[in-house]
Motif scaffolding. Structure first.
Motif, mmCIF file in Angstrom:
data_model
loop_
_atom_site.group_PDB
_atom_site.id
_atom_site.type_symbol
_atom_site.label_atom_id
_atom_site.label_comp_id
_atom_site.label_asym_id
_atom_site.label_seq_id
_atom_site.Cartn_x
_atom_site.Cartn_y
_atom_site.Cartn_z
ATOM 1 N N ARG A 24 -5.775 -4.734 -0.492
ATOM 2 C CA ARG A 24 -6.876 -5.260 -1.628
ATOM 3 C C ARG A 24 -7.234 -6.694 -0.808
ATOM 4 N N ASP A 25 -6.490 -7.361 -0.342
ATOM 5 C CA ASP A 25 -6.792 -8.847 0.248
ATOM 6 C C ASP A 25 -7.726 -8.463 1.289
ATOM 7 N N ARG A 26 -7.554 -7.498 2.251
ATOM 8 C CA ARG A 26 -8.304 -7.300 3.455
ATOM 9 C C ARG A 26 -9.511 -6.609 3.236
ATOM 10 N N PHE A 27 -9.635 -5.629 2.119
ATOM 11 C CA PHE A 27 -11.019 -5.180 2.135
ATOM 12 C C PHE A 27 -11.581 -5.301 0.752
ATOM 13 N N GLY A 28 -11.150 -6.189 -0.317
ATOM 14 C CA GLY A 28 -11.512 -6.579 -1.286
ATOM 15 C C GLY A 28 -11.298 -5.849 -2.318
ATOM 16 N N PRO A 29 -11.117 -6.294 -3.624
ATOM 17 C CA PRO A 29 -10.726 -5.516 -5.020
ATOM 18 C C PRO A 29 -11.293 -4.325 -5.383
ATOM 19 N N GLU A 30 -12.827 -4.121 -5.018
ATOM 20 C CA GLU A 30 -13.656 -3.190 -5.256
ATOM 21 C C GLU A 30 -13.422 -2.076 -4.351
ATOM 22 N N ALA A 31 -13.046 -2.390 -3.175
ATOM 23 C CA ALA A 31 -12.684 -1.063 -2.153
ATOM 24 C C ALA A 31 -11.837 0.058 -2.579
ATOM 25 N N PRO A 32 -12.550 1.142 -2.285
ATOM 26 C CA PRO A 32 -11.910 2.464 -2.938
ATOM 27 C C PRO A 32 -10.405 2.560 -2.345
ATOM 28 N N ALA A 33 -9.689 2.895 -3.212
ATOM 29 C CA ALA A 33 -8.247 3.258 -2.845
ATOM 30 C C ALA A 33 -7.897 4.887 -2.625
ATOM 31 N N MET A 34 -8.836 5.601 -2.759
ATOM 32 C CA MET A 34 -8.729 6.907 -2.572
ATOM 33 C C MET A 34 -8.694 7.402 -1.119
#
Length: 71
Positions: A24-34
């Motif tokens: 989350r910290d590297r790619f941002g909180p809106e980055a997809p986790a799927m």
């Protein structure tokens, strides 16, 4: 939730639990986790291979639902 990445390079077969907070910290909180959103960004920490799969495992502890709801 636990997400584990597995290397599909047969001589390697390395697996590693992913640190979701670091992702989350590297790619941002809106980055997809799927899988479709995260797999292209991953590589095996052992061999550097890009053929990586993910296994999602929900928290099955008795209090997991309450934690997820913020209770």
């Amino acid at each position: 939730m636990t997400v584990t990445a597995h290397c599909h390079h047969s001589p390697c077969n390395h697996s590693q639990k992913l640190d979701l907070v670091k992702l989350r910290d590297r790619f941002g909180p809106e980055a997809p986790a799927m899988a479709d959103g995260i797999i292209p960004k991953l590589k095996c920490a052992k061999c550097g291979g890009k053929k990586v799969g993910l296994i999602y495992k929900p928290d099955a502890s008795p209090n997991a639902y309450g934690k997820a709801k913020g209770s």
